[in-house]
Design a protein around this motif. Structure first.
Motif, PDB file in Angstrom:
ATOM      1  N   UNK A 180       9.881  16.749   0.965  1.00  0.00           N
ATOM      2  CA  UNK A 180      10.706  16.144  -0.195  1.00  0.00           C
ATOM      3  C   UNK A 180      12.226  16.636   0.493  1.00  0.00           C
ATOM      4  N   UNK A 181      12.248  17.570   1.223  1.00  0.00           N
ATOM      5  CA  UNK A 181      13.566  17.676   1.927  1.00  0.00           C
ATOM      6  C   UNK A 181      13.765  17.088   3.176  1.00  0.00           C
ATOM      7  N   UNK A 182      12.636  17.057   3.866  1.00  0.00           N
ATOM      8  CA  UNK A 182      12.626  16.405   5.433  1.00  0.00           C
ATOM      9  C   UNK A 182      11.334  15.662   5.659  1.00  0.00           C
ATOM     10  N   UNK A 183      11.127  14.299   5.567  1.00  0.00           N
ATOM     11  CA  UNK A 183      10.135  13.878   5.590  1.00  0.00           C
ATOM     12  C   UNK A 183       9.428  13.892   6.979  1.00  0.00           C
ATOM     13  N   UNK A 184      10.215  14.146   7.877  1.00  0.00           N
ATOM     14  CA  UNK A 184       9.459  14.183   9.454  1.00  0.00           C
ATOM     15  C   UNK A 184       8.530  15.392   9.495  1.00  0.00           C
ATOM     16  N   UNK A 185       8.328  16.115   8.431  1.00  0.00           N
ATOM     17  CA  UNK A 185       7.415  17.139   8.365  1.00  0.00           C
ATOM     18  C   UNK A 185       6.066  16.816   8.125  1.00  0.00           C
ATOM     19  N   UNK A 186       6.005  15.330   7.827  1.00  0.00           N
ATOM     20  CA  UNK A 186       4.724  14.690   7.534  1.00  0.00           C
ATOM     21  C   UNK A 186       4.185  14.101   8.811  1.00  0.00           C
ATOM     22  N   UNK A 240      -9.526   6.375   3.443  1.00  0.00           N
ATOM     23  CA  UNK A 240      -9.628   4.911   2.486  1.00  0.00           C
ATOM     24  C   UNK A 240      -8.753   5.376   1.279  1.00  0.00           C
ATOM     25  N   UNK A 241      -8.935   6.471   0.819  1.00  0.00           N
ATOM     26  CA  UNK A 241      -8.523   6.682  -0.736  1.00  0.00           C
ATOM     27  C   UNK A 241      -6.902   6.362  -0.512  1.00  0.00           C
ATOM     28  N   UNK A 242      -6.128   6.900   0.337  1.00  0.00           N
ATOM     29  CA  UNK A 242      -4.846   6.393   0.810  1.00  0.00           C
ATOM     30  C   UNK A 242      -4.463   5.053   0.978  1.00  0.00           C
ATOM     31  N   UNK A 243      -5.332   4.323   1.747  1.00  0.00           N
ATOM     32  CA  UNK A 243      -5.271   3.007   1.845  1.00  0.00           C
ATOM     33  C   UNK A 243      -5.385   2.237   0.670  1.00  0.00           C
ATOM     34  N   UNK A 244      -6.415   2.348  -0.078  1.00  0.00           N
ATOM     35  CA  UNK A 244      -6.589   1.713  -1.295  1.00  0.00           C
ATOM     36  C   UNK A 244      -5.513   1.844  -2.357  1.00  0.00           C
ATOM     37  N   UNK A 245      -4.765   3.290  -2.119  1.00  0.00           N
ATOM     38  CA  UNK A 245      -3.960   3.368  -3.255  1.00  0.00           C
ATOM     39  C   UNK A 245      -2.699   2.418  -3.071  1.00  0.00           C
ATOM     40  N   UNK A 305       5.140   6.627  10.406  1.00  0.00           N
ATOM     41  CA  UNK A 305       5.996   7.374  11.075  1.00  0.00           C
ATOM     42  C   UNK A 305       5.859   7.191  12.486  1.00  0.00           C
ATOM     43  N   UNK A 306       4.806   7.045  13.129  1.00  0.00           N
ATOM     44  CA  UNK A 306       4.727   7.157  14.528  1.00  0.00           C
ATOM     45  C   UNK A 306       4.883   5.559  15.124  1.00  0.00           C
ATOM     46  N   UNK A 307       5.267   4.756  14.210  1.00  0.00           N
ATOM     47  CA  UNK A 307       5.208   3.289  14.693  1.00  0.00           C
ATOM     48  C   UNK A 307       6.709   2.595  14.502  1.00  0.00           C
ATOM     49  N   UNK A 308       7.617   3.457  13.656  1.00  0.00           N
ATOM     50  CA  UNK A 308       8.720   2.737  13.328  1.00  0.00           C
ATOM     51  C   UNK A 308       9.782   2.956  14.252  1.00  0.00           C
ATOM     52  N   UNK A 309      10.710   1.923  14.487  1.00  0.00           N
ATOM     53  CA  UNK A 309      12.033   2.021  15.264  1.00  0.00           C
ATOM     54  C   UNK A 309      12.907   2.612  14.055  1.00  0.00           C
ATOM     55  N   UNK A 310      14.122   2.833  14.827  1.00  0.00           N
ATOM     56  CA  UNK A 310      15.213   3.465  13.979  1.00  0.00           C
ATOM     57  C   UNK A 310      15.567   2.812  12.474  1.00  0.00           C
ATOM     58  N   UNK A 311      15.524   1.388  12.625  1.00  0.00           N
ATOM     59  CA  UNK A 311      15.876   0.683  11.382  1.00  0.00           C
ATOM     60  C   UNK A 311      15.002   0.804  10.570  1.00  0.00           C
ATOM     61  N   UNK A 312      13.572   0.948  11.106  1.00  0.00           N
ATOM     62  CA  UNK A 312      12.482   0.809   9.905  1.00  0.00           C
ATOM     63  C   UNK A 312      12.548   2.335   9.318  1.00  0.00           C
ATOM     64  N   UNK A 313      12.709   3.231  10.140  1.00  0.00           N
ATOM     65  CA  UNK A 313      12.607   4.635   9.814  1.00  0.00           C
ATOM     66  C   UNK A 313      13.746   4.796   8.543  1.00  0.00           C
ATOM     67  N   UNK A 314      14.942   4.359   8.831  1.00  0.00           N
ATOM     68  CA  UNK A 314      15.970   4.519   7.721  1.00  0.00           C
ATOM     69  C   UNK A 314      15.273   3.945   6.439  1.00  0.00           C
ATOM     70  N   UNK A 315      14.444   2.739   6.442  1.00  0.00           N
ATOM     71  CA  UNK A 315      14.314   2.026   5.474  1.00  0.00           C
ATOM     72  C   UNK A 315      13.162   2.977   4.711  1.00  0.00           C
ATOM     73  N   UNK A 341      -1.232   6.495   5.429  1.00  0.00           N
ATOM     74  CA  UNK A 341      -0.225   5.264   5.645  1.00  0.00           C
ATOM     75  C   UNK A 341       1.315   5.519   6.097  1.00  0.00           C
ATOM     76  N   UNK A 342       1.748   6.760   5.445  1.00  0.00           N
ATOM     77  CA  UNK A 342       2.837   7.315   5.735  1.00  0.00           C
ATOM     78  C   UNK A 342       2.898   7.761   7.354  1.00  0.00           C
ATOM     79  N   UNK A 343       1.877   8.676   7.482  1.00  0.00           N
ATOM     80  CA  UNK A 343       2.125   9.272   8.798  1.00  0.00           C
ATOM     81  C   UNK A 343       1.792   8.172   9.943  1.00  0.00           C
ATOM     82  N   UNK A 344       0.930   7.225   9.712  1.00  0.00           N
ATOM     83  CA  UNK A 344       0.749   6.278  10.388  1.00  0.00           C
ATOM     84  C   UNK A 344       2.237   5.330  10.734  1.00  0.00           C
TER      85      UNK A 344
END
Length: 354
Positions: A184-190, A243-248, A276-286, A271-274
């Motif tokens: 919650x303080x730093x999402x890059x921990x995920x 699967x659970x996370x995907x279906x969520x 995070x390894x695929x975003x560019x800077x613009x997407x990461x900000x979003x 989904x979030x950790x996947x």
């Protein structure tokens, strides 16, 4: 094809098992209320009725899986009534363990509902007494097992198995709680690695390994001989949570019977950790700007980004690969009955929609 036939047979017989299984619950509950090592007064007896509220109400998948796995392990010979009764008791042991986890989990997560009812601690008469209720449930497992398994050759191994899984699950919950508050303080921990560890310990052991471990012990096996089976089941448990996370996010709420809230809840989700390894800077900000906010517009932006990153295709590819890997690992098992157990688990969850 023998193992598959056995698996199909196992599934056909679960219809009868569900009713038998439920009757065993009534027996166990009645015995707990008569437990002579504590002098219950009427108020305490009425309170212990919380068992129905907390132990029942789920799908009972984990408990029934013990009975089904045991029947498959007996390959070809029908278990006696006594053996099936003991398998049911072990199944209820897991359901009791699950109830204890959920009561405490709901308090920590400040949840509102569980299994379509208010969480136990949310009932006005309960509140934080629920913490002790969770502990009571956990201690009742030992009472039940002592009554039915004391003196059996696998008694100590059984207690060890439950203690080990309890330790792993609560440690996984610890990791989840501290990761979420850090996140919650730093999402890059995920990270993918952190995600995998949380899921392995918090979900996979008690949901997948424990039912089969119980069935193996009951059928006279030694768990030391099934280390590879444990790895396969843990891998399956991780797949189940992914699967659970995907279906969520991408599942149909109508089919699932619930609306996903992982994005709003700051969850360290697959989904979030996947993403995070695929975003560019613009997407990461979003992503960082909108994740963990309950505003529907923010949630929609995160979902749109997941689609933009093509995470649906990433999931399909993962699902295809993990299925192939699991099937080949299962078929490498020397024991056909064990293969049947593992395949019956896998085919229940493969490509599920809820």
């Amino acid at each position: 094809h023998a193992p598959m036939a056995a698996a199909a047979q196992g599934e056909a017989s679960t219809g009868t098992t569900a009713a038998t299984f439920r009757r065993v619950y009534e027996t166990l509950k009645a015995e707990l209320l008569r437990d002579d090592s504590f002098d219950f007064n009427d108020d305490a007896l009425r309170w212990i009725d919380m068992l129905d509220y907390n132990v029942l109400g789920g799908k009972l998948n984990r408990g029934l899986a013990v009975v089904e796995s045991y029947k498959l392990l007996k390959a070809g010979s029908e278990p006696s009534e006594e053996e099936e009764f003991l398998a049911c008791i072990l199944g209820w042991g897991i359901e009791w363990l699950q109830a204890y986890f959920l009561i405490l989990d709901d308090i920590m997560d400040n949840s509102q509902t569980r299994r379509g009812k208010p969480c136990w601690y949310r009932l006005p008469k309960v509140g934080l007494i629920a913490i002790n209720d969770g502990l009571v449930l956990r201690s009742q497992i030992s009472r039940i097992f002592k009554r039915y398994f004391h003196g059996k050759p696998y008694y100590v191994d059984l207690l060890d198995l439950f203690n080990e899984v309890d330790f792993k699950t609560t440690s996984g919950e610890l990791l989840d709680q501290i990761t979420t508050s850090e996140g919650q303080k730093d999402l890059s921990k995920y990270t993918v690695d952190v995600y995998r560890r949380i899921v392995e310990y918090k979900t996979a052991y008690y949901s997948f390994y424990l039912p089969v471990g119980c069935a193996l012990l009951l059928s006279g096996g030694s768990l030391d001989d099934y280390v590879q089976v444990k790895h396969i089941l843990v891998e399956m448990g991780i797949y189940f949570q992914i699967q659970d996370d995907y279906l969520d996010c991408f599942g149909d709420p109508e089919v699932m019977g619930k609306i996903g809230t992982d994005i709003e809840d700051f969850k360290c989700s697959w989904l979030f950790v996947q993403a995070l390894v695929r975003v560019d800077e613009r997407q990461k900000d979003i992503l960082f700007e909108n994740y963990g906010k309950s505003d529907p517009a923010c949630v929609a932006k995160v979902k749109a980004l997941y689609k933009e990153l093509n995470l649906e295709a990433v999931f399909s590819e993962y699902e295809r690969e993990i299925y192939e890997k699991l099937i080949s690992d299962i078929e490498a098992q020397p024991n056909e009955a064990v293969q049947a157990v593992l395949k019956s688990f896998l085919h229940k969850i493969y490509r599920r929609m809820k």
